[in-house]
Design a protein around this motif. Structure first.
Motif, short mmCIF file in Angstrom:
data_model
loop_
_atom_site.label_atom_id
_atom_site.label_comp_id
_atom_site.label_asym_id
_atom_site.label_seq_id
_atom_site.Cartn_x
_atom_site.Cartn_y
_atom_site.Cartn_z
N PHE A 1 0.34 -1.12 -0.21
CA PHE A 1 0.31 -0.44 -0.05
C PHE A 1 0.90 1.20 -0.22
O PHE A 1 0.29 2.13 -1.03
N ARG A 2 2.14 1.40 1.48
CA ARG A 2 2.49 2.26 0.86
C ARG A 2 3.22 2.31 -0.62
O ARG A 2 3.72 3.63 -0.71
N GLN A 3 3.54 1.70 -1.35
CA GLN A 3 4.64 2.01 -2.28
C GLN A 3 3.42 2.33 -3.18
O GLN A 3 3.83 3.43 -4.50
N ALA A 4 2.41 1.90 -3.48
CA ALA A 4 1.53 1.96 -4.78
C ALA A 4 0.41 3.35 -4.35
O ALA A 4 0.82 4.26 -5.69
N SER A 5 0.74 4.22 -3.51
CA SER A 5 0.37 5.19 -2.56
C SER A 5 1.45 6.56 -3.31
O SER A 5 0.50 7.84 -2.98
N GLN A 6 2.39 5.54 -3.52
CA GLN A 6 3.56 6.80 -4.23
C GLN A 6 2.77 7.52 -5.16
O GLN A 6 3.46 8.27 -5.95
N TYR A 7 1.87 6.77 -5.95
CA TYR A 7 1.27 7.19 -7.17
C TYR A 7 0.64 8.13 -7.29
O TYR A 7 -0.15 8.60 -8.74
N GLY A 8 -0.24 8.56 -5.73
CA GLY A 8 -1.37 9.25 -5.56
C GLY A 8 -2.28 8.22 -5.03
O GLY A 8 -1.61 8.15 -3.98
N ASP A 9 -3.44 9.30 -4.43
CA ASP A 9 -4.53 8.74 -3.87
C ASP A 9 -4.90 7.54 -4.28
O ASP A 9 -5.27 6.44 -5.21
N LEU A 10 -4.41 6.52 -3.30
CA LEU A 10 -4.61 5.32 -2.78
C LEU A 10 -6.19 4.41 -2.70
O LEU A 10 -7.03 4.26 -1.39
N TYR A 11 -6.67 3.61 -3.84
CA TYR A 11 -8.31 3.02 -2.81
C TYR A 11 -7.81 1.72 -3.22
O TYR A 11 -7.57 1.14 -3.94
N VAL A 12 -8.74 1.17 -2.62
CA VAL A 12 -8.14 -0.78 -2.74
C VAL A 12 -9.79 -1.66 -2.24
O VAL A 12 -10.69 -0.86 -1.89
N GLY A 13 -9.78 -1.97 -3.44
CA GLY A 13 -10.94 -3.28 -3.68
C GLY A 13 -10.62 -4.02 -2.82
O GLY A 13 -9.13 -4.84 -2.71
N ILE A 14 -11.26 -4.92 -2.37
CA ILE A 14 -11.53 -5.67 -1.08
C ILE A 14 -12.30 -7.37 -1.67
O ILE A 14 -13.42 -7.03 -1.60
N GLY A 15 -11.86 -8.10 -1.55
CA GLY A 15 -11.96 -9.51 -1.62
C GLY A 15 -13.72 -10.18 -0.52
O GLY A 15 -13.19 -9.69 0.00
N SER A 16 -15.11 -10.27 -1.54
CA SER A 16 -15.35 -10.78 -0.10
C SER A 16 -15.37 -11.50 -0.09
O SER A 16 -15.04 -12.94 -0.73
N ASP A 17 -16.55 -12.39 1.05
CA ASP A 17 -15.81 -13.27 2.17
C ASP A 17 -16.73 -14.73 0.54
O ASP A 17 -16.32 -15.74 0.39
N ALA A 18 -17.73 -14.38 0.03
CA ALA A 18 -18.27 -15.40 -1.09
C ALA A 18 -17.86 -15.27 -2.06
O ALA A 18 -17.09 -16.68 -3.02
N THR A 19 -16.96 -14.16 -2.85
CA THR A 19 -15.96 -14.71 -3.70
C THR A 19 -14.46 -15.31 -2.81
O THR A 19 -14.21 -16.50 -3.87
N ILE A 20 -14.10 -15.74 -2.07
CA ILE A 20 -12.85 -15.99 -1.90
C ILE A 20 -13.29 -17.51 -1.56
O ILE A 20 -12.41 -17.84 -1.86
N LEU A 21 -14.36 -17.46 -1.19
CA LEU A 21 -15.16 -18.72 -0.17
C LEU A 21 -14.81 -19.99 -1.93
O LEU A 21 -14.48 -21.00 -2.02
N GLY A 22 -15.58 -19.49 -2.33
CA GLY A 22 -16.46 -19.70 -4.56
C GLY A 22 -14.71 -19.89 -5.46
O GLY A 22 -15.01 -20.62 -6.17
N TYR A 23 -13.90 -18.70 -5.00
CA TYR A 23 -12.46 -18.98 -5.61
C TYR A 23 -11.53 -19.81 -5.25
O TYR A 23 -11.19 -20.76 -5.41
N LYS A 24 -11.16 -20.13 -4.49
CA LYS A 24 -9.90 -20.33 -3.22
C LYS A 24 -10.63 -21.80 -2.17
O LYS A 24 -9.61 -22.27 -1.60
N HIS A 25 -11.60 -22.04 -2.30
CA HIS A 25 -12.21 -22.99 -1.64
C HIS A 25 -11.91 -23.17 -0.33
O HIS A 25 -12.54 -24.15 0.62
#
Length: 389
Positions: free
Chosen positions: A22-46
């Motif tokens: 996050f620190r390194q990415a924020s050097q390029y500008g204002d940092l916004y983060v997308g977070i995987g939902s519980d349902a997505t992680i369960l379905g994708y990573k089992h």
């Protein structure tokens, strides 16, 4: 005006490597983060997340390098697409093992800059990854017996041979003691391999565990059923044939992804009180040939119904197997068990108790596991261990 920078990930087991990213990415500008939902992680990573999506959102938003964060509403590897429409970033930043051609093409289509960062730890700190951190916690599987339980004991299978059916489960939930999920065998395994099962032939591994647990000088003199060791060590859906011996004459498995996914979406567990200390589920047992044959037939029917993905037949066989167990061991449903059965009998298709019963969990067949969990947050969804996991 600062450029908008976007990153996306699970951010479960948040660690210093995430913060440095996050620190390194924020050097390029204002940092916004997308977070995987519980349902997505369960379905994708089992597997379930250690922390819920709301906990992860709170933690990520609290990091000073982050301007704002969102739970991604999409699914799969590009679950962040709806979040891009909200943020409208100028730059997409990924780490060196999180980039791919799909993300690169996405940036070209949307006119975003594509930046790849190496996984460099902050100065003076160790390199961290969620995968490595998980290795410090025990990932030993547990098992759920589906049908035919007790036939792995010669004093049962002497009346008639038959199959026991088990599934090996990822430990995506707290595996409580004295609750029917073979914690005694699991604890024996952890004495040898504390964190992960060794990479070896599953049947050989199960036999090693069985022999280690049931050594000649075992203090209580009880032989644990082989279905515990086999259920834990052999991935996927498994059945094992018993005929008046402790070890099965044959073992068969199903690793078909369509079948395993179907089964995962038809089973839930409801926590109950653990089996009481001193509780004996074998008191008052009444084992006869007709009852054991009924147990064996139910296991046959259950296996065939699962492979056919026939929900009605599966529920009927699952319930018949439990009825056959209780007919032989009526003490299985002592204590709080009947109250839980009565509470949920109109909302589920069938029910049984893992292991010997007397408490623990009510393992139920349902139309849709996720829908049931939405209505009953205390319910546990199961993740079957696949080959190579």
């Amino acid at each position: 005006m600062a450029k908008k920078v976007f990153v996306s990930g699970c951010y479960d087991l948040l660690h210093s490597g995430h913060v440095e990213f996050f620190r390194q990415a924020s050097q390029y500008g204002d940092l916004y983060v997308g977070i995987g939902s519980d349902a997505t992680i369960l379905g994708y990573k089992h597997h379930k997340t250690v922390y819920s999506e709301q906990e992860r959102l709170f933690m990520v938003k609290s990091i000073r390098y982050v301007k704002d964060a969102y739970i991604n509403a999409g699914s799969g590897i590009l679950d962040f697409l709806p979040t891009l429409d909200i943020v409208k970033p100028d730059i997409l930043v990924v780490n060196s093992d999180g980039g791919n051609d799909d993300k690169r093409r996405l940036c070209e289509e949307r006119g975003m800059e594509y930046v790849v960062l190496e996984r460099d730890p902050h100065e003076g700190l160790k390199a961290r990854s969620s995968t490595d951190l998980k290795k410090t916690e025990s990932q030993i599987p547990t098992r759920l017996d589906i049908a035919g339980t007790w036939i792995d004991q010669p004093y049962v299978s002497q009346y008639a041979p038959g199959w026991a059916i088990t599934i090996s489960l990822e430990p995506t939930f707290e595996v409580r003691e004295r609750c029917g999920l073979s914690t005694s065998t699991r604890n024996v395994i952890r004495r040898i391999w504390p964190y992960n099962l060794p990479n070896m032939d599953p049947e050989t591994l199960a036999r090693l565990v069985f022999c280690f647990e049931n050594h000649p000088e075992r203090e209580d003199g009880i032989i644990s059923g082989a279905q515990d060791a086999i259920g834990i060590c052999v991935p996927g859906l498994c059945r094992h044939w018993y005929d008046n011996h402790f070890w099965p004459e044959k073992i068969e498995t199903c690793q078909d992804e369509a079948v395993l996914s179907w089964l995962e979406n038809r089973l839930v567990m409801i926590p109950m009180e653990p089996r009481r200390p001193g509780c004996s589920v074998v008191e008052g047992k009444d084992i006869t040939e007709p009852k054991v044959k009924a147990l064996a037939k139910a296991a046959d029917d259950c296996w065939n119904a699962i492979l056919a993905k026939d929900l009605v037949a599966f529920a009927a066989a699952y319930r018949a197997s439990f009825d056959a167990q209780v007919a032989m061991f009526p003490a299985m449903i002592q204590g709080c068990v009947q109250d839980y059965i009565d509470k949920f009998r109109d909302e589920v298709l069938a029910w049984k108790l893992p292991g010997a019963g007397g408490g623990g969990y009510l393992a139920c067949v349902v139309d849709d596991a996720q829908a049931f969990m939405n209505a009953h947050p205390e319910a546990i969804r199961l993740t079957i261990r696949r080959n190579g996991m």
